[in-house]
Design a protein around this motif. Structure first.
Motif, PDB file in Angstrom:
ATOM      1  N   VAL A  12       0.976  -1.255  -0.354  1.00 26.78           N
ATOM      2  CA  VAL A  12      -0.384  -0.232   0.106  1.00 26.78           C
ATOM      3  C   VAL A  12       0.601   1.454  -0.064  1.00 26.78           C
ATOM      4  CG1 VAL A  12      -0.563   0.204   2.414  1.00 26.78           C
ATOM      5  CG2 VAL A  12      -1.921   1.196   1.294  1.00 26.78           C
ATOM      6  N   THR A  13       0.473   2.535  -0.887  1.00 31.00           N
ATOM      7  CA  THR A  13       1.266   3.393  -1.172  1.00 31.00           C
ATOM      8  C   THR A  13       0.034   4.404  -0.526  1.00 31.00           C
ATOM      9  OG1 THR A  13       2.555   2.320  -2.628  1.00 31.00           O
ATOM     10  CG2 THR A  13       2.272   4.855  -2.724  1.00 31.00           C
ATOM     11  N   PHE A  14       0.889   5.222   0.059  1.00 36.95           N
ATOM     12  CA  PHE A  14       0.349   6.872   0.505  1.00 36.95           C
ATOM     13  C   PHE A  14       1.174   7.749   0.024  1.00 36.95           C
ATOM     14  CE2 PHE A  14       0.087   3.019   4.310  1.00 36.95           C
ATOM     15  CZ  PHE A  14      -0.969   3.074   4.342  1.00 36.95           C
ATOM     16  N   THR A  15       0.324   8.718  -0.145  1.00 38.20           N
ATOM     17  CA  THR A  15       0.841   9.894  -1.257  1.00 38.20           C
ATOM     18  C   THR A  15       0.397  10.760  -0.639  1.00 38.20           C
ATOM     19  OG1 THR A  15       1.303   9.072  -3.301  1.00 38.20           O
ATOM     20  CG2 THR A  15       1.952  11.867  -2.750  1.00 38.20           C
ATOM     21  N   MET A  16       1.050  12.085   0.189  1.00 36.23           N
ATOM     22  CA  MET A  16       0.097  13.211   0.606  1.00 36.23           C
ATOM     23  C   MET A  16       1.426  14.847   0.391  1.00 36.23           C
ATOM     24  SD  MET A  16      -0.299  14.055   4.680  1.00 36.23           S
ATOM     25  CE  MET A  16       1.242  13.910   5.848  1.00 36.23           C
ATOM     26  N   GLY A  17       0.428  15.327   0.204  1.00 35.54           N
ATOM     27  CA  GLY A  17       0.312  17.141  -0.756  1.00 35.54           C
ATOM     28  C   GLY A  17       0.295  18.348   0.173  1.00 35.54           C
ATOM     29  N   ILE A  18       0.650  19.237   0.207  1.00 32.95           N
ATOM     30  CA  ILE A  18       0.321  19.990   0.931  1.00 32.95           C
ATOM     31  C   ILE A  18       0.686  21.577  -0.256  1.00 32.95           C
ATOM     32  CG2 ILE A  18       0.902  21.975   2.428  1.00 32.95           C
ATOM     33  CD1 ILE A  18       1.938  19.634   4.266  1.00 32.95           C
ATOM     34  N   GLU A  19      -0.866  22.525  -0.543  1.00 38.75           N
ATOM     35  CA  GLU A  19      -1.195  22.986  -1.771  1.00 38.75           C
ATOM     36  C   GLU A  19      -1.307  24.565  -1.489  1.00 38.75           C
ATOM     37  OE1 GLU A  19      -2.843  21.865  -4.858  1.00 38.75           O
ATOM     38  OE2 GLU A  19      -4.463  20.856  -3.705  1.00 38.75           O
ATOM     39  N   THR A  20      -0.729  25.503  -1.727  1.00 35.81           N
ATOM     40  CA  THR A  20      -1.713  26.636  -1.204  1.00 35.81           C
ATOM     41  C   THR A  20      -1.390  28.021  -2.242  1.00 35.81           C
ATOM     42  OG1 THR A  20      -1.540  28.919  -0.553  1.00 35.81           O
ATOM     43  CG2 THR A  20       0.705  27.707  -0.971  1.00 35.81           C
ATOM     44  N   TYR A  21      -2.886  28.664  -2.402  1.00 32.00           N
ATOM     45  CA  TYR A  21      -2.478  29.685  -3.937  1.00 32.00           C
ATOM     46  C   TYR A  21      -2.760  31.060  -3.729  1.00 32.00           C
ATOM     47  CZ  TYR A  21      -3.793  25.194  -6.550  1.00 32.00           C
ATOM     48  OH  TYR A  21      -3.665  24.233  -6.903  1.00 32.00           O
ATOM     49  N   ASP A  22      -1.813  31.325  -1.836  1.00 30.34           N
ATOM     50  CA  ASP A  22      -2.055  32.239  -0.954  1.00 30.34           C
ATOM     51  C   ASP A  22      -0.549  32.385  -0.962  1.00 30.34           C
ATOM     52  OD1 ASP A  22      -2.836  34.162   0.718  1.00 30.34           O
ATOM     53  OD2 ASP A  22      -4.806  33.877   0.647  1.00 30.34           O
ATOM     54  N   ASP A  23      -0.566  32.657   0.629  1.00 34.24           N
ATOM     55  CA  ASP A  23       0.955  33.112   1.565  1.00 34.24           C
ATOM     56  C   ASP A  23       1.436  31.852   1.367  1.00 34.24           C
ATOM     57  OD1 ASP A  23       0.157  35.726   1.391  1.00 34.24           O
ATOM     58  OD2 ASP A  23      -0.665  35.935   3.407  1.00 34.24           O
ATOM     59  N   SER A  24       2.963  32.152   0.980  1.00 36.29           N
ATOM     60  CA  SER A  24       3.548  30.845   1.051  1.00 36.29           C
ATOM     61  C   SER A  24       4.163  30.701   2.784  1.00 36.29           C
ATOM     62  CB  SER A  24       5.074  31.380   0.709  1.00 36.29           C
ATOM     63  OG  SER A  24       4.550  31.419  -0.449  1.00 36.29           O
ATOM     64  N   PHE A  25       4.227  30.168   2.639  1.00 35.36           N
ATOM     65  CA  PHE A  25       4.609  29.535   4.474  1.00 35.36           C
ATOM     66  C   PHE A  25       5.230  27.734   4.512  1.00 35.36           C
ATOM     67  CE2 PHE A  25       0.552  27.261   3.367  1.00 35.36           C
ATOM     68  CZ  PHE A  25       0.979  25.562   3.713  1.00 35.36           C
ATOM     69  N   PRO A  26       6.587  27.745   5.980  1.00 36.34           N
ATOM     70  CA  PRO A  26       6.342  26.567   6.133  1.00 36.34           C
ATOM     71  C   PRO A  26       5.889  25.726   6.608  1.00 36.34           C
ATOM     72  CG  PRO A  26       6.763  28.204   8.374  1.00 36.34           C
ATOM     73  CD  PRO A  26       6.088  28.542   6.340  1.00 36.34           C
ATOM     74  N   ALA A  27       6.010  24.266   6.273  1.00 37.40           N
ATOM     75  CA  ALA A  27       5.356  22.670   6.590  1.00 37.40           C
ATOM     76  C   ALA A  27       6.003  21.509   6.136  1.00 37.40           C
ATOM     77  CB  ALA A  27       4.157  23.028   5.481  1.00 37.40           C
ATOM     78  N   GLN A  28       5.732  20.489   7.605  1.00 31.65           N
ATOM     79  CA  GLN A  28       6.008  19.168   6.771  1.00 31.65           C
ATOM     80  C   GLN A  28       4.854  18.051   6.734  1.00 31.65           C
ATOM     81  OE1 GLN A  28       8.219  19.257  11.053  1.00 31.65           O
ATOM     82  NE2 GLN A  28       9.894  17.950   9.690  1.00 31.65           N
ATOM     83  N   ALA A  29       5.479  17.324   6.806  1.00 37.20           N
ATOM     84  CA  ALA A  29       4.204  15.899   6.175  1.00 37.20           C
ATOM     85  C   ALA A  29       4.645  14.446   6.365  1.00 37.20           C
ATOM     86  CB  ALA A  29       3.794  16.152   4.669  1.00 37.20           C
ATOM     87  N   GLY A  30       3.919  13.053   7.527  1.00 36.29           N
ATOM     88  CA  GLY A  30       4.798  12.912   7.557  1.00 36.29           C
ATOM     89  C   GLY A  30       3.657  11.688   8.189  1.00 36.29           C
TER      90      GLY A  30
END
Length: 282
Positions: free
Chosen positions: A141-159
């Protein structure tokens, strides 16, 4: 002895609170209403994940592990998150919110939530997507996660933060971990990396390790099953200090990495990460 394999099947069962993907003798159940966590992974009828509302495998987003003092900076702005693991904030906001099921098929399901949810303290708008894909033969099983924005930029992490059962049943041996990290992050008294890299030490661990060629960790339940956790990311936290379960957590940066290893999400550069669990019977 390993359980008798179930008949081959492919399908998706959904309810108001859960979606179950099935293929071969594997079943993956996701609870979008409970932080989009994987509630269950069953191979041939054997459960591999610790059960309970707080366990299974939950996404860590938009940060991973502990955030020092619940604070992070974005340029000249400083933001504060609730201290849900005093004196720190831990594991992001995604695990505490309901996600929306965007679509699902026999072996795949896609879920989303909005970072600026009114019940979440995150100060920037954006969309988080998690895709769960069960192999047609039920071997991975494969998990894919994405974070997108169309506004201000910001720092982030995912796991991801899975809770694998230490033992799969009565009269069976505990799981064994096999991995070869290049380094171990020194952990300070505040449980955060100090920035110093060490030669890996024996467990038990609640520690972050560096694997620059990608995360590659094997869990073996002797005589039963071998499961490999793999990801292109170079960071993995291993937590095996509890009797019931062992956690192997691929992530895009170390704990407090939102401050020490910031990765900006911008309108033209989303953050995307993936993890695969693959298994075989022994």
């Amino acid at each position: 002895m390993p359980p008798t394999p179930a008949p081959h099947r492919v399908g998706c069962v959904s309810s108001r609170d859960a979606i179950t993907l099935t293929a071969g003798d594997a079943e993956v159940t996701v609870r979008p209403d409970n932080g989009c966590r994987v509630q269950s992974l069953r191979i041939g009828g054997t459960e591999l994940l610790r059960q309970g509302e707080r366990y299974g495998c939950f996404p860590m987003v938009p940060w991973c592990g502990r955030m020092r003092d619940g604070q992070f900076r974005n340029g000249g702005l400083q933001h504060r998150m609730p201290l849900n693991a005093p004196p720190h904030a831990i594991h992001g906001t995604g695990r505490n919110l309901p996600w929306r099921t965007a679509r699902h098929s026999d072996t795949t399901a896609t879920f989303t939530y909005e970072l600026a949810d009114p019940h979440a303290p995150w100060p920037y708008p954006g969309t988080v997507t998690q895709l769960v894909e069960l192999a047609a033969d039920g071997s991975a099983v494969t998990f894919t996660m994405g974070i997108e924005t169309y506004d201000d930029s910001f720092p982030a992490q995912a796991g991801w933060h899975p809770w694998f059962l230490r033992n799969l049943g009565k009269d069976t041996e505990d799981v064994r971990l096999d991995f070869a990290p290049a380094w171990q992050e020194q952990r300070g008294e505040d449980k955060l990396p100090t920035g110093k890299r060490l030669d890996p030490t024996p467990g038990p661990w609640d520690d972050c390790f560096g694997m620059p060629d990608g995360v590659d960790v094997t869990l073996t339940w002797p005589g039963q099953l071998e499961l490999k956790v793999s990801s292109r990311e170079q960071w993995v936290v291993v937590f095996d200090e509890q009797e019931a379960a062992v956690c192997v957590e691929p992530q895009t940066g170390p704990p407090n990495g939102i401050n020490t290893e910031p990765r900006l999400v911008t309108p033209i550069d989303p953050l995307e990460t993936s993890m695969t669990w693959s298994w075989r019977r022994l």
